[in-house]
Design a protein around this motif. Structure first.
Motif, PDB file in Angstrom:
ATOM      1  N   ALA A   1       0.800  -1.142  -0.159  1.00 23.54           N
ATOM      2  CA  ALA A   1       0.012   0.048  -0.074  1.00 23.54           C
ATOM      3  C   ALA A   1       0.824   1.105  -0.051  1.00 23.54           C
ATOM      4  O   ALA A   1       0.605   2.383  -0.722  1.00 23.54           O
ATOM      5  CB  ALA A   1      -0.974   0.097   1.351  1.00 23.54           C
ATOM      6  N   VAL A   2       1.985   1.240   0.805  1.00 26.94           N
ATOM      7  CA  VAL A   2       2.783   2.320   0.755  1.00 26.94           C
ATOM      8  C   VAL A   2       3.509   2.566  -0.786  1.00 26.94           C
ATOM      9  O   VAL A   2       3.606   3.733  -1.277  1.00 26.94           O
ATOM     10  CB  VAL A   2       4.031   2.249   1.621  1.00 26.94           C
ATOM     11  N   GLY A   3       3.491   1.131  -1.320  1.00 26.22           N
ATOM     12  CA  GLY A   3       4.292   1.683  -2.763  1.00 26.22           C
ATOM     13  C   GLY A   3       3.235   2.087  -3.693  1.00 26.22           C
ATOM     14  O   GLY A   3       3.508   3.039  -4.611  1.00 26.22           O
ATOM     15  N   LEU A   4       1.887   1.667  -3.392  1.00 28.12           N
ATOM     16  CA  LEU A   4       0.815   2.398  -4.036  1.00 28.12           C
ATOM     17  C   LEU A   4       0.893   3.929  -4.014  1.00 28.12           C
ATOM     18  O   LEU A   4       0.439   4.622  -4.983  1.00 28.12           O
ATOM     19  CB  LEU A   4      -0.465   1.569  -3.965  1.00 28.12           C
ATOM     20  N   LEU A   5       0.796   4.160  -2.662  1.00 30.53           N
ATOM     21  CA  LEU A   5       0.613   5.573  -2.415  1.00 30.53           C
ATOM     22  C   LEU A   5       1.865   6.420  -3.145  1.00 30.53           C
ATOM     23  O   LEU A   5       1.561   7.442  -3.302  1.00 30.53           O
ATOM     24  CB  LEU A   5       0.793   5.789  -0.796  1.00 30.53           C
ATOM     25  N   ALA A   6       3.289   5.940  -2.989  1.00 31.55           N
ATOM     26  CA  ALA A   6       4.175   6.551  -3.827  1.00 31.55           C
ATOM     27  C   ALA A   6       4.069   6.547  -5.214  1.00 31.55           C
ATOM     28  O   ALA A   6       4.237   7.760  -5.866  1.00 31.55           O
ATOM     29  CB  ALA A   6       5.487   5.986  -3.433  1.00 31.55           C
ATOM     30  N   SER A   7       3.566   5.447  -5.813  1.00 29.26           N
ATOM     31  CA  SER A   7       3.097   5.746  -7.274  1.00 29.26           C
ATOM     32  C   SER A   7       2.010   6.882  -7.572  1.00 29.26           C
ATOM     33  O   SER A   7       2.306   7.383  -8.419  1.00 29.26           O
ATOM     34  CB  SER A   7       2.265   4.352  -7.373  1.00 29.26           C
ATOM     35  N   GLY A   8       1.100   6.910  -6.644  1.00 29.64           N
ATOM     36  CA  GLY A   8       0.071   7.903  -6.850  1.00 29.64           C
ATOM     37  C   GLY A   8       0.791   9.437  -6.599  1.00 29.64           C
ATOM     38  O   GLY A   8       0.352  10.331  -7.843  1.00 29.64           O
ATOM     39  N   LEU A   9       1.539   9.543  -5.713  1.00 26.77           N
ATOM     40  CA  LEU A   9       1.891  10.815  -5.343  1.00 26.77           C
ATOM     41  C   LEU A   9       3.029  11.447  -6.650  1.00 26.77           C
ATOM     42  O   LEU A   9       2.940  12.282  -7.218  1.00 26.77           O
ATOM     43  CB  LEU A   9       2.848  10.764  -4.192  1.00 26.77           C
ATOM     44  N   ALA A  10       3.978  10.457  -7.003  1.00 22.75           N
ATOM     45  CA  ALA A  10       4.914  10.523  -7.946  1.00 22.75           C
ATOM     46  C   ALA A  10       4.260  10.921  -9.331  1.00 22.75           C
ATOM     47  O   ALA A  10       4.547  11.827 -10.001  1.00 22.75           O
ATOM     48  CB  ALA A  10       5.966   9.522  -8.129  1.00 22.75           C
ATOM     49  N   SER A  11       3.331   9.957  -9.832  1.00 22.10           N
ATOM     50  CA  SER A  11       2.749   9.964 -11.152  1.00 22.10           C
ATOM     51  C   SER A  11       1.760  11.252 -11.368  1.00 22.10           C
ATOM     52  O   SER A  11       1.776  11.752 -12.440  1.00 22.10           O
ATOM     53  CB  SER A  11       2.096   8.733 -11.512  1.00 22.10           C
ATOM     54  N   THR A  12       1.104  11.437 -10.329  1.00 23.21           N
ATOM     55  CA  THR A  12       0.321  12.677 -10.234  1.00 23.21           C
ATOM     56  C   THR A  12       1.026  13.999 -10.382  1.00 23.21           C
ATOM     57  O   THR A  12       0.486  14.966 -11.267  1.00 23.21           O
ATOM     58  CB  THR A  12      -0.858  12.786  -9.381  1.00 23.21           C
ATOM     59  N   SER A  13       2.276  14.093  -9.739  1.00 24.57           N
ATOM     60  CA  SER A  13       3.176  15.229  -9.805  1.00 24.57           C
ATOM     61  C   SER A  13       3.701  15.397 -11.153  1.00 24.57           C
ATOM     62  O   SER A  13       3.742  16.491 -11.811  1.00 24.57           O
ATOM     63  CB  SER A  13       4.134  15.038  -8.848  1.00 24.57           C
TER      64      SER A  13
END
Length: 413
Positions: free
Chosen positions: A292-304
């Motif tokens: 889930a932490v990896g998914l969170l990092a994925s969302g943060l990085a990709s939306t930026s």
């Protein structure tokens, strides 16, 4: 702002060490490990085990060629792909082109904000709407770092998030390694029925994200090493692309293998929430939390990165620079509206990928045409072999996206 094209006089400048060039491709690589990829690869592994490993390998090779050509265009011309397009299209065509690119940017943000919101919901039970707001605010903070002229710092943050994504999505494989013989057999191209053809088309056809194609040509010119000689920069960029996209390929393949090990045959794993529940059951709470932490990092990085790309697209095509806060809000609102209305998140992710499919030909075809044109690229125009390879890749990607749109529209999906 139009950048100065590279000239022969720059060839005498000192050559920085290789590590100074690394960064642009790692930012572009975020597009290949966003929440949409997570959903697609987990679905492939859960349904078909190791059968579609070869699709990810082919996808990664295609991505390397496309992203290199985008970077090459930027390095040689000193302009981004949107800038090159903006100079060669009539005003009505430019506006129409920008409109479709803006829709694509909104669809990209939709997938990435929803993925980040899902991660916050899984980690902290935060409602999806508030999770989307949090993702939007944090991504704005990341964009402020980039807009203040701290390109290297922005790259460092994105690379750090990419490392978190890698650890989060691959951790389970260290607990229960995959069947390596079966993995090797998955390198042989084949399908497991009609449904697997559709999944493979989705995996390959949605691999190359339009915003990553537009953005990479900008990133190489915002990089501190942009003033070095062209030939040296192109060589270093090939290495940057190879390393960054190889890491993204490892992450995507790892997701498929994780699903093949723990989720194959399990029910309800065609959603991110269902996959998380299955990982929790198979690997325990520690691995599920890391995922889930990896998914969170994925969302943060990709939306930026997606919002950054949208800003550059508007600047290149309309010659207008809008404050990042405004850009962030414009592309964030559709995602928040969908979350507010309670639309099923995974279904929204699927629809966003179909919308993205419409935008891919508009990015790929001009890129291939411009990088083979000696009037634009000079002696660095694509050679015969690269022209053939690039043409085949463009044809396959465009055909698969057309097929994906058709199958979705006719209900076959």
């Amino acid at each position: 702002m139009t950048r100065t094209p590279r000239t022969q006089t720059r060839r005498q400048l000192p050559r920085p060490r290789l590590k100074a060039f690394l960064g642009p491709a790692f930012i572009a690589a975020i597009a290949y490990v966003d929440p949409g990829n997570v959903a697609a690869n987990i679905t492939a592994g859960a349904r078909y085990g190791y059968t579609l490993v070869w699709v990810l390998i082919a996808s990664n090779i295609f991505a390397m060629v496309v992203q290199y050509l985008s970077a090459k265009l930027g390095i040689v011309t000193g302009q981004s792909l949107p800038e090159v397009l903006g100079k060669r299209l009539s005003k009505p065509t430019r506006i129409a082109f920008w409109a479709q690119a803006e829709i694509v940017a909104a669809a990209t943000d939709l997938a990435e904000v929803i993925g980040g919101a899902l991660a916050l919901n899984l980690l902290f039970n935060i409602p999806l709407l508030w999770g989307g707001v949090i993702i939007g605010v944090v991504s704005l903070g990341l964009l402020m770092v980039q807009s203040d002229g701290h390109q290297r710092r922005f790259e460092a943050i994105i690379v750090a998030l990419l490392i978190v994504i890698t650890c989060g999505f691959l951790a389970g494989l260290f607990v229960t390694p995959p069947d390596w013989a079966a993995t090797a057999s998955g390198l042989v191209p084949r399908f497991a029925g009609t449904d697997s053809v559709l999944v493979a088309a989705s995996m390959l056809g949605a691999t190359v994200m339009p915003h990553a194609v537009y953005l990479h040509s900008t990133l190489v010119n915002d990089h501190p090493t942009q003033q070095t000689d062209t030939a040296h920069y192109l060589r270093a960029t090939r290495i940057d692309v190879l390393w960054a996209l190889s890491l993204a390929g490892i992450v995507n393949t790892g997701l498929l293998l994780l699903a093949a090990v723990a989720l194959q045959g399990a029910s309800g794993t065609d959603t991110i929430e269902g996959a998380h529940a299955a990982i929790l059951s198979s690997f325990g709470p520690a691995i599920a939390t890391i995922f889930a932490v990896g998914l969170l990092a994925s969302g943060l990085a990709s939306t930026s990165v997606g919002a950054y790309a949208g800003s550059e697209i508007m600047s290149g095509l309309l010659h207008i620079r809008v404050p990042l806060l405004v850009r962030r809000l414009v592309t964030l609102i559709p995602a928040l509206v969908i979350l507010a209305f309670g639309v099923e998140p995974t279904w929204a992710l699927v629809i966003s990928q179909v919308v993205l499919s419409f935008g891919i030909p508009f990015a790929i075809i001009p890129l291939m045409a411009y990088t083979r044109n000696p009037e634009i690229m000079g002696k660095h125009s694509n050679g015969r072999v690269l022209r053939i390879v690039a043409g085949v890749i463009a044809g396959v990607i465009v055909a698969l996206n057309i097929a994906l749109i058709y199958l979705t529209a006719t209900g076959a999906a």
